[in-house]
Structure formats: C-alpha cells, structure tokens
Write a protein that holds these residues in place. Structure first.
Motif, PDB file in Angstrom:
ATOM      1  N   SER A 231      26.380  14.776   9.755  1.00  0.00           N
ATOM      2  CA  SER A 231      25.971  15.755  10.460  1.00  0.00           C
ATOM      3  C   SER A 231      24.639  16.477  10.635  1.00  0.00           C
ATOM      4  O   SER A 231      24.144  17.559  10.506  1.00  0.00           O
ATOM      5  CB  SER A 231      26.760  17.146   9.804  1.00  0.00           C
ATOM      6  N   PRO A 232      23.662  15.482  11.103  1.00  0.00           N
ATOM      7  CA  PRO A 232      22.241  15.941  11.437  1.00  0.00           C
ATOM      8  C   PRO A 232      22.146  17.080  12.685  1.00  0.00           C
ATOM      9  O   PRO A 232      23.212  16.860  13.254  1.00  0.00           O
ATOM     10  CB  PRO A 232      21.497  14.744  11.696  1.00  0.00           C
ATOM     11  N   GLU A 233      21.041  17.625  12.760  1.00  0.00           N
ATOM     12  CA  GLU A 233      20.984  18.626  13.862  1.00  0.00           C
ATOM     13  C   GLU A 233      20.507  17.973  14.978  1.00  0.00           C
ATOM     14  O   GLU A 233      20.448  18.275  16.208  1.00  0.00           O
ATOM     15  CB  GLU A 233      20.221  19.900  13.684  1.00  0.00           C
ATOM     16  N   THR A 234      19.768  16.770  14.603  1.00  0.00           N
ATOM     17  CA  THR A 234      19.052  16.205  15.810  1.00  0.00           C
ATOM     18  C   THR A 234      18.920  14.615  15.449  1.00  0.00           C
ATOM     19  O   THR A 234      18.622  14.307  14.247  1.00  0.00           O
ATOM     20  CB  THR A 234      17.649  16.503  15.958  1.00  0.00           C
ATOM     21  N   ILE A 235      19.084  13.630  16.134  1.00  0.00           N
ATOM     22  CA  ILE A 235      18.780  12.324  15.802  1.00  0.00           C
ATOM     23  C   ILE A 235      17.742  11.807  16.823  1.00  0.00           C
ATOM     24  O   ILE A 235      17.497  11.999  17.967  1.00  0.00           O
ATOM     25  CB  ILE A 235      20.004  11.608  16.267  1.00  0.00           C
ATOM     26  N   ILE A 236      16.543  11.446  16.114  1.00  0.00           N
ATOM     27  CA  ILE A 236      15.355  11.135  17.198  1.00  0.00           C
ATOM     28  C   ILE A 236      14.942   9.613  16.830  1.00  0.00           C
ATOM     29  O   ILE A 236      15.313   8.979  16.068  1.00  0.00           O
ATOM     30  CB  ILE A 236      13.942  11.660  16.127  1.00  0.00           C
ATOM     31  N   THR A 270      19.429  17.607  23.735  1.00  0.00           N
ATOM     32  CA  THR A 270      18.613  18.100  22.405  1.00  0.00           C
ATOM     33  C   THR A 270      18.972  17.216  21.179  1.00  0.00           C
ATOM     34  O   THR A 270      18.340  17.416  20.081  1.00  0.00           O
ATOM     35  CB  THR A 270      18.694  19.665  22.314  1.00  0.00           C
ATOM     36  N   TYR A 271      20.162  16.515  21.131  1.00  0.00           N
ATOM     37  CA  TYR A 271      20.579  16.048  20.052  1.00  0.00           C
ATOM     38  C   TYR A 271      20.020  14.321  19.774  1.00  0.00           C
ATOM     39  O   TYR A 271      19.541  14.063  18.662  1.00  0.00           O
ATOM     40  CB  TYR A 271      22.281  15.934  20.098  1.00  0.00           C
ATOM     41  N   ILE A 272      20.038  13.776  21.062  1.00  0.00           N
ATOM     42  CA  ILE A 272      19.391  12.275  20.928  1.00  0.00           C
ATOM     43  C   ILE A 272      18.117  12.446  21.658  1.00  0.00           C
ATOM     44  O   ILE A 272      18.269  12.356  22.832  1.00  0.00           O
ATOM     45  CB  ILE A 272      20.471  11.528  21.403  1.00  0.00           C
ATOM     46  N   VAL A 273      17.061  12.553  21.020  1.00  0.00           N
ATOM     47  CA  VAL A 273      15.855  12.384  21.519  1.00  0.00           C
ATOM     48  C   VAL A 273      15.015  11.495  21.350  1.00  0.00           C
ATOM     49  O   VAL A 273      14.664  11.012  19.899  1.00  0.00           O
ATOM     50  CB  VAL A 273      15.315  14.029  21.190  1.00  0.00           C
TER      51      VAL A 273
END
Ligand SMILES: Nc1ncnc2c1ncn2[C@@H]1O[C@H](COP(=O)(O)OP(=O)(O)OP(=O)(O)O)[C@@H](O)[C@H]1O
Ligand SMILES: [Zn+2]
Length: 295
Positions: A231-236, A270-273
């Motif tokens: 459950s990350p807030e963002t995946i870079i 904004t999630y997969i960036v």
C-alpha cells in the motif's frame, strides 16, 4: 585548516555503489553537493583505492552508502555490511561497509541502492511529504526498494522486487532471461529481455512497437503486487527502459484493468510516476542517511 576547525564543519559523504560505477559525493550540512565523482566498478581493490582518494580529501562527519547487491543489511548478522551473492564475482562476499568503517571510523548508514533511491525520492523528490513509496528501476536488471511509514524497507534481508513471479500472457512463449528464475519480472522486462525479445537495442525499439504493451502488462502486474502487499502512496519508476515515456500511460491502463476495482489507490497520474531526481535519487537518499547516521 586546523583539526579544531575541521571538527566544527559538518560534511556528509555518500556512495551509490552500482555494478557499473560508484558515484561518490560530499555535501555540506544543508545536503548541497559540493563535490562528486564517478568511478568505474572494477576489482574491489582498484575501485576502493579511487573511492579513498576522493573521500580522503574531506573530514567527513558521517556517510551513507546505497549498494548493489544482494547485500547483508541485518545488523545481527556476522556478515552485516557485506555484498553477498552478486553475479559480479570479484565483489562476492566483499565487506564494503567494513572497509569504509575501518578507513574513516565514522557513523555510516547502509542500505541497498534502490532503498536509497526510494529514500531520496521520498525526502526530496516524487514522494516528498509522503511516508510510503516504492521505487522500481528497470534497467539491466529490475530492482525495487521502498520506504514504509518513513522507514527503509528491510528486515532479515531486503526486498528483491524484481524477482517475483507473475502470470504469463496467453501465447507468450518468450522464455525469459533471469539466470535464477527465467521468467520472473526481471527475466521478462529488464533491458536484456526487451533486447532478446525484439532483437534490437532498447533505445532502437520504436515507441509504437507492440512490445511495449507486453512490457507494460508485466510491469503493471508487478506494481499490482507491490500495491496489494505494501500500500505505498506512490510508485516511482526509473532505469534505462523507463526512458520510454509511452510506457507510463500503458502501465497505468494495464494496472487499472488488472486491479479491476478491488482496492482503492491514488489518482494514477500521481500514483505511477517517473523519478523527479533522475540520476540523483540514490545519492540524495545516501546523503539523507548520512545525516541521520550522524544524529
Ligand atoms: N531509451 C531506452 N529505451 C529502452 N531501453 C533502454 C533505453 N536506455 C537504456 N535502455 C536499456 O536499459 C538497460 C540499462 O539500464 P540503466 O541505464 O538503468 O543501467 P544500469 O544502471 O546498468 O541498470 P541496473 O540499475 O539494472 O544495474 C540496458 O539494457 C538498455 O538496453
Ligand atoms: Zn529472477
């Protein structure tokens, strides 16, 4: 400069130890980089000599190291600080942290290259002001790191997010190139897999080639697993293969299809960036680790 004055100036050292190069940097107290070198990864004696020559010029307060691996991050282990079973044979069972501690006798933060990159992006980049992120690089290999509740993701060992198994697309007979697992994520989507599948250099594959849909589908499966587990807030996403910007919308689309509405996630834009710090994520994460190691 007298040694008395030297002691009053805070300087942090950082090493992003990669399979092809060691990037070394020194910063001031505000984490502004004041010197930086890139040293080719050769035999340990050769590379470390150049690393020492660089850092010997400074009186460092502390250091942060993000290393290629696998590495031992378990403080209770007798081989804590070692690079362990790397395919780079000359670096197998090398006590990288120990060598640095012996030479500099200062506090040194130690983690994987991808955890350091995740930390850099969380502190200064694409996940700034967040507490949870995953950083995945898709290059020669696939490596993932993360920060959860502000802490680096490591325990007995560290994540090896590139080697999870996923479900093959129907009709896809490509065998995969991971020397350990063949068709794990790395074996299916890293640069060498892309090149074997297409018979072309990664940069030469046309942006509208059908292969990007396959790549995107497998990458999206991996991101779904990270989402369900962490459950990350963002995946870079970084690394050479992700220079292909058309992958981002394809991955977001495949991700939404695969999750099929089962769990909530942030707006996909904004999630997969992409990375915000580019080539500096790792070094900035290491500097932040150095700062914390000093405290
Ligand atoms: N523009 C591009 N499009 C597609 N693939 C690319 C592109 N640029 C580089 N690659 C592929 O990415 C791989 C190199 O990745 P990267 O530049 O991240 O280097 P690396 O640091 O060696 O990788 P790793 O972090 O896995 O060790 C090569 O397999 C190359 O073919
Ligand atoms: Zn594998």
């Amino acid at each position: 400069m007298s040694s008395h004055i030297k002691e009053l100036i805070t300087m942090y050292g950082a090493i992003e130890a990669g399979g092809t190069k060691f990037v070394c940097a020194v910063s001031n107290e505000a984490l502004e980089v004041v010197a930086r070198v890139s040293i080719p990864t050769e035999a340990p004696e050769v590379t470390m000599q150049a690393v020492y020559e660089f850092f010997d010029q400074y009186e460092l307060t502390s250091m942060g190291v993000g290393s290629f691996g696998p590495i031992d991050v378990n403080e209770a282990s007798p081989t804590y600080g070692y690079i362990t079973s790397t395919p780079k044979l000359k670096w197998q069972h090398v006590n990288l942290l120990g060598m640095l501690k012996e030479r500099y006798n200062i506090p040194i933060g130690w983690t994987t290259d991808v955890n350091a990159a995740a930390y850099g992006e969380l502190t200064f980049g694409a996940a700034k002001n967040k507490q949870n992120c995953v950083y995945l690089t898709i290059g020669t290999g696939v490596g993932g790191g993360g920060v959860i509740n502000g802490q680096l993701l490591q325990g007995f060992g560290h994540p090896e997010m590139g080697h999870i198994h996923i479900k093959r697309l129907e009709g896809d007979t490509f065998e995969g190139v991971c020397p350990f697992h063949k068709d794990c994520v790395e074996g299916l989507v890293a640069g060498p897999a892309l090149e074997k599948r297409t018979g072309k250099k990664g940069v030469e594959v046309a942006p509208d080639d059908e292969v990007w849909k396959i790549q995107a589908h497998y990458i999206a499966q991996a991101l779904m697993t990270y989402t369900l587990v962490l459950s990350p807030e963002t995946i870079i996403l970084g690394g050479g293969v992700m220079h292909q910007e058309q992958l981002f919308p394809l991955i977001r689309e495949a991700f939404a299809e695969l999750v099929a509405g089962y769990v909530a996630y942030p707006d996909l834009e904004t999630y997969i960036v992409p990375t915000k710090l580019g080539d500096n994520s790792g070094i900035m994460g290491c500097l932040q680790l150095a700062k914390e190691a000093a405290q």
